[in-house]
Design a protein around this motif. Structure first.
Motif, PDB file in Angstrom:
ATOM      1  N   ASP A  66       1.377   7.030   3.433  1.00 39.29           N
ATOM      2  CA  ASP A  66       2.207   6.373   2.445  1.00 39.29           C
ATOM      3  C   ASP A  66       1.333   5.460   1.591  1.00 39.29           C
ATOM      4  OD1 ASP A  66       3.790   4.699   1.022  1.00 39.29           O
ATOM      5  OD2 ASP A  66       5.146   4.223   2.786  1.00 39.29           O
ATOM      6  N   VAL A  67       0.781   5.820   0.494  1.00 46.68           N
ATOM      7  CA  VAL A  67      -0.063   5.196  -0.449  1.00 46.68           C
ATOM      8  C   VAL A  67       0.543   3.641  -1.018  1.00 46.68           C
ATOM      9  CG1 VAL A  67      -1.599   5.166  -2.391  1.00 46.68           C
ATOM     10  CG2 VAL A  67      -1.321   7.342  -1.033  1.00 46.68           C
ATOM     11  N   ASP A  68       1.693   3.734  -1.099  1.00 45.53           N
ATOM     12  CA  ASP A  68       2.476   2.503  -1.343  1.00 45.53           C
ATOM     13  C   ASP A  68       2.152   1.472  -0.481  1.00 45.53           C
ATOM     14  OD1 ASP A  68       3.163   3.520  -3.705  1.00 45.53           O
ATOM     15  OD2 ASP A  68       5.236   3.857  -2.952  1.00 45.53           O
ATOM     16  N   LEU A  69       2.044   1.740   0.808  1.00 50.03           N
ATOM     17  CA  LEU A  69       1.881   0.741   1.973  1.00 50.03           C
ATOM     18  C   LEU A  69       0.394   0.354   2.115  1.00 50.03           C
ATOM     19  CD1 LEU A  69       2.674  -0.291   4.910  1.00 50.03           C
ATOM     20  CD2 LEU A  69       1.687   1.723   5.836  1.00 50.03           C
ATOM     21  N   PHE A  70      -0.397   1.150   1.442  1.00 53.20           N
ATOM     22  CA  PHE A  70      -1.775   0.921   1.547  1.00 53.20           C
ATOM     23  C   PHE A  70      -2.159  -0.275   0.238  1.00 53.20           C
ATOM     24  CE2 PHE A  70      -3.218   5.048   2.785  1.00 53.20           C
ATOM     25  CZ  PHE A  70      -2.791   5.162   4.018  1.00 53.20           C
ATOM     26  N   ALA A  71      -1.434   0.095  -0.799  1.00 47.86           N
ATOM     27  CA  ALA A  71      -1.503  -0.745  -1.729  1.00 47.86           C
ATOM     28  C   ALA A  71      -0.957  -2.322  -1.572  1.00 47.86           C
ATOM     29  CB  ALA A  71      -0.795  -0.127  -2.970  1.00 47.86           C
ATOM     30  N   LYS A  72       0.308  -2.186  -0.950  1.00 50.29           N
ATOM     31  CA  LYS A  72       1.127  -3.322  -0.652  1.00 50.29           C
ATOM     32  C   LYS A  72       0.230  -4.151   0.776  1.00 50.29           C
ATOM     33  CE  LYS A  72       5.719  -1.463  -1.854  1.00 50.29           C
ATOM     34  NZ  LYS A  72       6.880  -1.056  -1.364  1.00 50.29           N
ATOM     35  N   ALA A  73      -0.533  -3.559   1.080  1.00 49.74           N
ATOM     36  CA  ALA A  73      -1.112  -4.414   2.215  1.00 49.74           C
ATOM     37  C   ALA A  73      -2.490  -5.325   1.863  1.00 49.74           C
ATOM     38  CB  ALA A  73      -1.901  -3.525   3.397  1.00 49.74           C
ATOM     39  N   GLY A  74      -2.689  -5.247   0.599  1.00 46.88           N
ATOM     40  CA  GLY A  74      -3.725  -6.114   0.148  1.00 46.88           C
ATOM     41  C   GLY A  74      -5.101  -6.297   0.934  1.00 46.88           C
ATOM     42  N   ASP A  75      -5.030  -7.673   1.300  1.00 48.95           N
ATOM     43  CA  ASP A  75      -6.306  -8.008   2.152  1.00 48.95           C
ATOM     44  C   ASP A  75      -6.228  -7.561   3.699  1.00 48.95           C
ATOM     45  OD1 ASP A  75      -7.365  -9.064  -0.192  1.00 48.95           O
ATOM     46  OD2 ASP A  75      -6.832 -11.132   0.537  1.00 48.95           O
ATOM     47  N   THR A  80      -3.704  -2.811   8.607  1.00 51.67           N
ATOM     48  CA  THR A  80      -2.614  -1.915   8.339  1.00 51.67           C
ATOM     49  C   THR A  80      -2.900  -0.452   8.468  1.00 51.67           C
ATOM     50  OG1 THR A  80      -1.719  -3.576   7.007  1.00 51.67           O
ATOM     51  CG2 THR A  80      -0.683  -1.251   6.751  1.00 51.67           C
ATOM     52  N   VAL A  81      -3.930   0.041   8.015  1.00 48.83           N
ATOM     53  CA  VAL A  81      -4.300   1.584   7.884  1.00 48.83           C
ATOM     54  C   VAL A  81      -4.884   1.899   9.360  1.00 48.83           C
ATOM     55  CG1 VAL A  81      -5.722   3.184   6.954  1.00 48.83           C
ATOM     56  CG2 VAL A  81      -4.691   1.529   5.446  1.00 48.83           C
ATOM     57  N   LEU A  82      -5.569   0.916  10.009  1.00 48.22           N
ATOM     58  CA  LEU A  82      -5.962   1.411  11.217  1.00 48.22           C
ATOM     59  C   LEU A  82      -4.934   1.368  12.393  1.00 48.22           C
ATOM     60  CD1 LEU A  82      -8.216   1.774  13.165  1.00 48.22           C
ATOM     61  CD2 LEU A  82      -8.411  -1.009  13.755  1.00 48.22           C
ATOM     62  N   ASP A  83      -3.857   0.594  12.258  1.00 48.91           N
ATOM     63  CA  ASP A  83      -2.723   0.648  13.068  1.00 48.91           C
ATOM     64  C   ASP A  83      -1.973   2.054  13.010  1.00 48.91           C
ATOM     65  OD1 ASP A  83      -3.126  -1.786  14.287  1.00 48.91           O
ATOM     66  OD2 ASP A  83      -1.713  -2.702  13.009  1.00 48.91           O
ATOM     67  N   LEU A  84      -1.743   2.193  11.629  1.00 49.21           N
ATOM     68  CA  LEU A  84      -1.187   3.531  11.163  1.00 49.21           C
ATOM     69  C   LEU A  84      -1.668   4.812  11.686  1.00 49.21           C
ATOM     70  CD1 LEU A  84       1.027   5.008   9.557  1.00 49.21           C
ATOM     71  CD2 LEU A  84      -0.351   4.960   7.438  1.00 49.21           C
ATOM     72  N   ALA A  85      -3.037   4.676  11.386  1.00 54.10           N
ATOM     73  CA  ALA A  85      -4.031   5.807  11.854  1.00 54.10           C
ATOM     74  C   ALA A  85      -3.935   5.916  13.411  1.00 54.10           C
ATOM     75  CB  ALA A  85      -5.413   5.781  11.323  1.00 54.10           C
ATOM     76  N   ASN A  86      -4.004   5.126  14.070  1.00 57.82           N
ATOM     77  CA  ASN A  86      -3.773   4.932  15.680  1.00 57.82           C
ATOM     78  C   ASN A  86      -2.737   5.680  16.125  1.00 57.82           C
ATOM     79  OD1 ASN A  86      -6.794   4.369  15.896  1.00 57.82           O
ATOM     80  ND2 ASN A  86      -6.131   2.052  16.202  1.00 57.82           N
ATOM     81  N   SER A  87      -1.446   5.217  15.542  1.00 58.00           N
ATOM     82  CA  SER A  87      -0.519   5.663  15.988  1.00 58.00           C
ATOM     83  C   SER A  87      -0.173   7.205  15.581  1.00 58.00           C
ATOM     84  CB  SER A  87       0.794   4.974  15.244  1.00 58.00           C
ATOM     85  OG  SER A  87       2.207   5.267  15.487  1.00 58.00           O
ATOM     86  N   PHE A  88      -0.445   7.419  14.383  1.00 54.51           N
ATOM     87  CA  PHE A  88      -0.490   8.958  13.905  1.00 54.51           C
ATOM     88  C   PHE A  88      -1.321   9.753  14.816  1.00 54.51           C
ATOM     89  CE2 PHE A  88      -1.973  12.026  10.469  1.00 54.51           C
ATOM     90  CZ  PHE A  88      -0.853  12.768  10.686  1.00 54.51           C
ATOM     91  N   HIS A  89      -2.443   9.137  15.094  1.00 50.22           N
ATOM     92  CA  HIS A  89      -3.389  10.014  15.928  1.00 50.22           C
ATOM     93  C   HIS A  89      -3.175  10.281  17.482  1.00 50.22           C
ATOM     94  CE1 HIS A  89      -6.939   9.241  13.132  1.00 50.22           C
ATOM     95  NE2 HIS A  89      -6.064  10.163  12.507  1.00 50.22           N
ATOM     96  N   ALA A  90      -2.071   9.251  17.901  1.00 46.16           N
ATOM     97  CA  ALA A  90      -1.653   9.573  19.180  1.00 46.16           C
ATOM     98  C   ALA A  90      -0.676  10.824  19.299  1.00 46.16           C
ATOM     99  CB  ALA A  90      -0.822   8.356  19.711  1.00 46.16           C
ATOM    100  N   GLY A  91       0.036  10.736  18.340  1.00 48.08           N
ATOM    101  CA  GLY A  91       0.832  12.195  18.173  1.00 48.08           C
ATOM    102  C   GLY A  91       0.147  13.343  17.888  1.00 48.08           C
ATOM    103  N   ILE A  92      -0.847  13.289  16.980  1.00 49.25           N
ATOM    104  CA  ILE A  92      -1.645  14.352  16.877  1.00 49.25           C
ATOM    105  C   ILE A  92      -2.106  15.175  18.093  1.00 49.25           C
ATOM    106  CG2 ILE A  92      -3.951  15.164  15.825  1.00 49.25           C
ATOM    107  CD1 ILE A  92      -1.831  15.129  13.551  1.00 49.25           C
ATOM    108  N   HIS A  93      -2.745  14.034  18.776  1.00 52.30           N
ATOM    109  CA  HIS A  93      -3.610  14.473  20.003  1.00 52.30           C
ATOM    110  C   HIS A  93      -2.779  15.105  21.019  1.00 52.30           C
ATOM    111  CE1 HIS A  93      -5.927  13.782  23.972  1.00 52.30           C
ATOM    112  NE2 HIS A  93      -6.775  14.076  23.118  1.00 52.30           N
TER     113      HIS A  93
END
Length: 262
Positions: A66-75, A80-93
């Motif tokens: 969700d690129v909009d989420l990345f943009a809104k996260a700002g600083d 934000t992206v690390l939390d998302l990736a870790n959660s996503f990767h748990a499902g992938i694994h």
């Protein structure tokens, strides 16, 4: 939104997981990532599930993160992206390592994290109108969802370099020709074809199939001697198990095997 971001339907031993954000082209945000992780755990742990199908709703399989989420996260973008990736990767694994086969039914375009999900299936069936784009470097980003691990193993390093660095669009027929997906079918037959394959896998020797998955994953990282030792151990264990005994008995009796415990 009140509707589930990922739905699960269980029928005949096959669990159908559907990315259910068609209005967002099934973009992967925190809710989708968490739901996918939870659904993957449920499927892996539920003895009634003998095969898992992953597909998308609407016209797209998934456009990725969700690129909009990345943009809104700002600083706070890194956290934000690390939390998302870790959660996503748990499902992938969990989907990649569960002792059950995974079929991806790619119902439309797949990009970024959606590209990673699409190629995750043991059997990846794409509709004719589907197409694939790595997309990451076009946004100044690097891959997630295991794309950098799966892609070279599926299509070779040289092709993987081109696909990932240039972000060129790969049409469905080319995807099948280079081994990115298993098969391409007409759009209107995607679900029926997937259902037939999934039912066949669900009726098969699930324990043996799960062990096949483990051996194939291990083969990319361990030496031949270790792989041979693992093969010896697993085939011996399989031969003495219920599935092996049934398969051998059915072969000798010239009848179809029944691998589903009664």
């Amino acid at each position: 939104m009140s509707s589930a971001p990922v739905t699960l339907e269980l029928a005949g031993g096959v669990a159908w997981l559907t990315l259910a954000r068609p209005e967002r082209r099934n973009a992967i945000g925190p809710e989708v990532a968490r739901a996918l992780r939870d659904m993957a755990d449920r499927c892996a742990d539920d003895a009634r599930v003998r095969c898992v199908v992953l597909t998308g709703s609407g016209r797209f399989f998934s456009v990725g993160g969700d690129v909009d989420l990345f943009a809104k996260a700002g600083d706070d973008a890194e956290a934000t992206v690390l939390d998302l990736a870790n959660s996503f990767h748990a499902g992938i694994h969990r989907l990649a390592t569960m002792a059950k086969p995974l079929v991806t039914a790619i119902n439309g375009p797949a990009a970024g994290a959606g590209f990673s999900l699409a190629i995750l299936g043991d059997i990846a069936i794409a509709c004719a109108s589907a197409h694939f784009t790595s997309a990451y470097s076009a946004l100044g980003l690097t891959p997630d969802g295991g794309a950098s691990w799966w892609l070279p193993r599926l299509v070779g390093l040289r092709r993987a370099q081109e696909i990932m660095l240039t972000n060129r669009r790969i049409e469905a027929q080319e995807a099948a020709a280079i081994g990115l997906v298993t098969r391409v079918v007409p759009d209107e037959t995607l679900i029926d074809t997937t259902r037939e394959i999934a039912r066949s896998l669900a009726a098969g020797p699930t324990t043996a199939i799960g062990r096949c998955r483990s051996l194939l994953l291990a083969s990319t990282t361990q030496d031949l001697a270790t792989q041979l030792d693992d093969e010896s151990r697993w085939i011996a264990s399989s031969a003495s198990g219920a599935e092996g005994r049934e398969g051998i008995a059915a072969f000798l009796a010239k009848r179809p095997p029944n691998f589903i415990a009664k």
